[in-house]
Design a protein around this motif. Structure first.
Motif, PDB file in Angstrom:
ATOM      1  N   PHE A 107       1.126  -0.936  -0.111  1.00  0.00           N
ATOM      2  CA  PHE A 107      -0.010   0.067   0.085  1.00  0.00           C
ATOM      3  C   PHE A 107       0.833   1.466  -0.207  1.00  0.00           C
ATOM      4  N   GLN A 108       1.908   1.086   0.590  1.00  0.00           N
ATOM      5  CA  GLN A 108       2.736   2.819   0.317  1.00  0.00           C
ATOM      6  C   GLN A 108       3.339   2.496  -1.154  1.00  0.00           C
ATOM      7  N   GLU A 109       2.850   1.643  -2.149  1.00  0.00           N
ATOM      8  CA  GLU A 109       3.680   1.864  -3.568  1.00  0.00           C
ATOM      9  C   GLU A 109       2.558   2.445  -3.943  1.00  0.00           C
ATOM     10  N   LEU A 110       1.675   1.640  -3.598  1.00  0.00           N
ATOM     11  CA  LEU A 110       0.296   1.603  -4.231  1.00  0.00           C
ATOM     12  C   LEU A 110      -0.396   3.443  -4.347  1.00  0.00           C
ATOM     13  N   ILE A 111       0.092   3.670  -3.035  1.00  0.00           N
ATOM     14  CA  ILE A 111      -0.596   5.850  -2.771  1.00  0.00           C
ATOM     15  C   ILE A 111       0.282   6.520  -3.225  1.00  0.00           C
ATOM     16  N   ARG A 112       1.479   5.857  -3.917  1.00  0.00           N
ATOM     17  CA  ARG A 112       2.920   6.260  -4.335  1.00  0.00           C
ATOM     18  C   ARG A 112       2.405   6.741  -6.245  1.00  0.00           C
ATOM     19  N   SER A 113       1.176   6.044  -6.101  1.00  0.00           N
ATOM     20  CA  SER A 113       1.069   6.212  -7.994  1.00  0.00           C
ATOM     21  C   SER A 113       1.401   7.334  -8.371  1.00  0.00           C
ATOM     22  N   GLN A 114       1.487   7.570  -9.764  1.00  0.00           N
ATOM     23  CA  GLN A 114       2.676   9.112 -10.174  1.00  0.00           C
ATOM     24  C   GLN A 114       1.096   9.675 -11.070  1.00  0.00           C
ATOM     25  N   THR A 115       0.364   8.520 -11.852  1.00  0.00           N
ATOM     26  CA  THR A 115      -0.827   9.207 -13.146  1.00  0.00           C
ATOM     27  C   THR A 115      -2.316   8.144 -12.020  1.00  0.00           C
ATOM     28  N   THR A 116      -2.926   8.928 -13.214  1.00  0.00           N
ATOM     29  CA  THR A 116      -4.066   8.410 -12.342  1.00  0.00           C
ATOM     30  C   THR A 116      -4.283   7.263 -13.209  1.00  0.00           C
ATOM     31  N   GLN A 189       1.749  -2.414 -12.781  1.00  0.00           N
ATOM     32  CA  GLN A 189       0.936  -3.833 -12.724  1.00  0.00           C
ATOM     33  C   GLN A 189       2.137  -4.882 -11.864  1.00  0.00           C
ATOM     34  N   GLU A 190       2.882  -5.157 -12.456  1.00  0.00           N
ATOM     35  CA  GLU A 190       3.948  -6.329 -12.327  1.00  0.00           C
ATOM     36  C   GLU A 190       4.463  -5.566 -10.854  1.00  0.00           C
ATOM     37  N   HIS A 191       4.987  -4.540 -10.935  1.00  0.00           N
ATOM     38  CA  HIS A 191       5.808  -4.152 -10.301  1.00  0.00           C
ATOM     39  C   HIS A 191       4.916  -3.911  -8.631  1.00  0.00           C
ATOM     40  N   LEU A 192       3.376  -3.860  -8.464  1.00  0.00           N
ATOM     41  CA  LEU A 192       2.816  -4.158  -8.046  1.00  0.00           C
ATOM     42  C   LEU A 192       1.991  -5.673  -7.178  1.00  0.00           C
ATOM     43  N   GLN A 193       1.570  -6.261  -8.603  1.00  0.00           N
ATOM     44  CA  GLN A 193       1.231  -7.623  -8.330  1.00  0.00           C
ATOM     45  C   GLN A 193       3.100  -8.565  -6.762  1.00  0.00           C
ATOM     46  N   CYS A 194       4.353  -7.949  -7.501  1.00  0.00           N
ATOM     47  CA  CYS A 194       5.683  -8.239  -6.748  1.00  0.00           C
ATOM     48  C   CYS A 194       5.465  -8.512  -5.410  1.00  0.00           C
ATOM     49  N   CYS A 195       4.713  -6.733  -5.170  1.00  0.00           N
ATOM     50  CA  CYS A 195       4.527  -6.072  -3.261  1.00  0.00           C
ATOM     51  C   CYS A 195       3.386  -7.194  -2.749  1.00  0.00           C
ATOM     52  N   LEU A 196       2.591  -7.361  -3.826  1.00  0.00           N
ATOM     53  CA  LEU A 196       1.830  -8.360  -3.000  1.00  0.00           C
ATOM     54  C   LEU A 196       2.057  -9.726  -3.019  1.00  0.00           C
ATOM     55  N   GLN A 197       2.274 -10.326  -4.590  1.00  0.00           N
ATOM     56  CA  GLN A 197       2.761 -11.885  -4.129  1.00  0.00           C
ATOM     57  C   GLN A 197       3.794 -12.255  -2.903  1.00  0.00           C
ATOM     58  N   ALA A 198       4.758 -11.122  -2.810  1.00  0.00           N
ATOM     59  CA  ALA A 198       5.844 -11.025  -1.445  1.00  0.00           C
ATOM     60  C   ALA A 198       4.749 -11.136   0.122  1.00  0.00           C
ATOM     61  N   ALA A 199       3.582 -10.941   0.075  1.00  0.00           N
ATOM     62  CA  ALA A 199       2.780 -11.218   1.176  1.00  0.00           C
ATOM     63  C   ALA A 199       1.929 -11.967   1.221  1.00  0.00           C
ATOM     64  N   ARG A 218       9.251   2.562  -4.709  1.00  0.00           N
ATOM     65  CA  ARG A 218       9.003   4.735  -4.113  1.00  0.00           C
ATOM     66  C   ARG A 218       9.230   4.602  -2.855  1.00  0.00           C
ATOM     67  N   ALA A 219       9.140   3.845  -1.956  1.00  0.00           N
ATOM     68  CA  ALA A 219       8.614   4.190  -0.581  1.00  0.00           C
ATOM     69  C   ALA A 219      10.589   3.519  -0.053  1.00  0.00           C
ATOM     70  N   GLU A 220      11.269   3.113  -0.494  1.00  0.00           N
ATOM     71  CA  GLU A 220      12.439   2.785   0.002  1.00  0.00           C
ATOM     72  C   GLU A 220      13.471   4.028   1.102  1.00  0.00           C
TER      73      GLU A 220
END
Length: 452
Positions: A107-116, A189-199, A218-220
């Motif tokens: 969610f820290q990554e998701l909230i940092r989405s940069q475009t609509t 989408q692949e980046h976020l999916q990877c973060c979600l998969q790690a959870a 992006r939240a690093e």
């Protein structure tokens, strides 16, 4: 396998909830159920926060409208799940505690989405899609009889989540205008999916794929997310600082024709988009309140977005594009950039409170609409009036304890008013303030004549 043939007198047994065989499924124990429900609470809570953080800054009008609705629904879903957890022998504490640091990173990554488009892909293409999968899995695996209260809650949530996700998937396709858009959306989408998969997904049951390697988060940097508070509108909307149309004066002036006064009310509804734009930052930046606060505020935000859509429909009825004439956002821009969240909420309440007197408020607006032959406008004003009564109650509920009393609240609001008047006046300089109302009025009347 039928274990025994009961004589049920031809009636469906077990209240029609499930078959005997389904009721023999051991399902989840209380600890497992509560553990999963806490994860779902976290998901719904974070989605509510993300909508609040981004509603003002996304430029697309239709996305703002949908975010208003989806934010309220997710806030309600979180409340429903919280209530169910407190019924399950589990003390009602730690409901806002992060259940999994890997989900928190997602969610820290998701909230940092940069475009609509990125935001839409993250919310609807990843988060809500996974939430729907997780809820369906729960319903399949739990005992539908013993865990019926939970199943009922999840089924209600699922219906609305699936409706939201369907809207979002269609919006994603609409926003993929170029090949670059498609590639960027796929990569995010692949980046976020990877973060979600790690959870392990929202239920913690997914295996991590060896084929995906996450890009640099992006939240690093470890810094808290800093929301963009300035409202934006897309390219269809021109002259966003134009305040030449004195809408409040037009509908209050008894010498004007009844249809003009009613059109002014319709346009006033359209202009209400500025309220969700300034409420989003209030909700996102106000931390540590009981969840009821966020539910109430999300409901008010949705009502205001809905009122704006009523104005949109009112123009559609008579054949005028809702974005053709100026819809200024000076109020949301001023309050988001020059006022603290509490101050902005106090001003919001004060504006709502001023709409309550019979001679100048919402009742008068309804009565003005009734003098016209615009039946749709009459209905709109009827419901707008009811909503605003609720909104003043929400303001009193949360602000009076905050400032010490009703009189103190009024005094604080009146102290703040000169600042907002001054700051909005500065923004007038960004427009040549061309008068547009006569053209709008002529076009609306012509459209009404055509559709009669």
């Amino acid at each position: 396998m039928e274990r025994v043939r009961n004589n049920n007198l031809g009636l469906i047994p077990l209240a029609g909830i499930c078959s005997y065989e389904q009721a023999c499924n051991v399902g989840y124990g209380i600890d497992r159920s509560v553990s999963l429900l806490k994860r779902y609470v976290y998901v719904e809570t974070q989605l509510t926060n993300i909508f609040a953080a981004h509603l003002a800054h996304v430029p697309e009008w239709e996305v703002k409208c949908a975010f208003g609705l989806h934010m309220w629904l997710d806030a309600e879903h979180s409340a429903m799940l919280r209530k169910r957890i407190t019924e399950m022998r589990e003390p009602p504490h730690d409901l806002d505690k992060t259940p999994d640091t890997a989900i928190e990173l997602f969610f820290q990554e998701l909230i940092r989405s940069q475009t609509t488009l990125e935001l839409m892909v993250g919310i609807y293409g990843v988060a809500k899609k996974e939430l729907i999968r997780s809820l369906n899995k729960y319903l399949v695996e739990t005992n539908p009889l013993v865990d019926h209260p939970t199943c009922r809650v999840l089924k209600i949530i699922l219906v609305e989540e699936e409706e939201m996700q369907l809207w979002g998937e269609q919006a994603i396709q609409a926003l993929k205008i170029t090949e670059e858009d498609r590639i960027a959306a796929q990569q995010w989408q692949e980046h976020l999916q990877c973060c979600l998969q790690a959870a392990g997904g929202f239920s913690g049951d997914l295996e991590k794929s060896a084929n995906w390697t996450p890009t640099t988060p992006r939240a690093e940097d470890g810094k808290p997310y800093d929301m963009e508070v300035e409202p934006r509108r897309d390219a269809r909307f021109a002259d966003k600082y134009n305040s030449a149309g004195k809408i409040d004066e037009y509908y209050l002036e008894e010498t004007r024709p009844s249809d003009e006064r009613t059109y002014a009310l319709i346009y006033k509804r359209l202009k209400e988009m500025t309220v969700p734009e300034w409420m989003g930052p209030i909700i996102y930046k106000t931390k540590g309140k009981p969840w009821d606060y966020y539910v109430d505020m999300s409901r008010q935000l949705w009502d205001e977005a809905r009122h704006s859509m009523l104005g949109e429909v009112g123009l559609y009825q008579d054949g005028v594009e809702f974005y053709k004439y100026p819809i200024d956002f000076r109020t949301s821009l001023t309050l988001n950039t020059k006022f603290e969240p509490l101050e902005a909420h106090i001003i919001l309440w004060y504006f709502e409170q001023r709409q309550m007197p019979k001679k100048t408020g919402k009742r008068l607006e309804w009565e003005i609409a009734k003098t016209s032959d615009n039946e749709l406008a009459i209905t709109f004003q009827d419901y707008d009036w009811a909503d605003e009564v609720l909104h003043t109650q929400i303001g009193r509920k949360w602000l009076v304890p905050e400032v010490g009393g009703l009189e103190e609240l009024k005094q604080k609001a009146e102290e703040l008013l000169p600042r907002i008047v001054e700051e909005r006046a500065k923004l007038d300089e960004r427009s040549d303030q061309k008068q547009w109302w006569p053209d709008f009025l002529t076009e609306m009347r012509a459209g009404r004549d055509r559709t009669r």
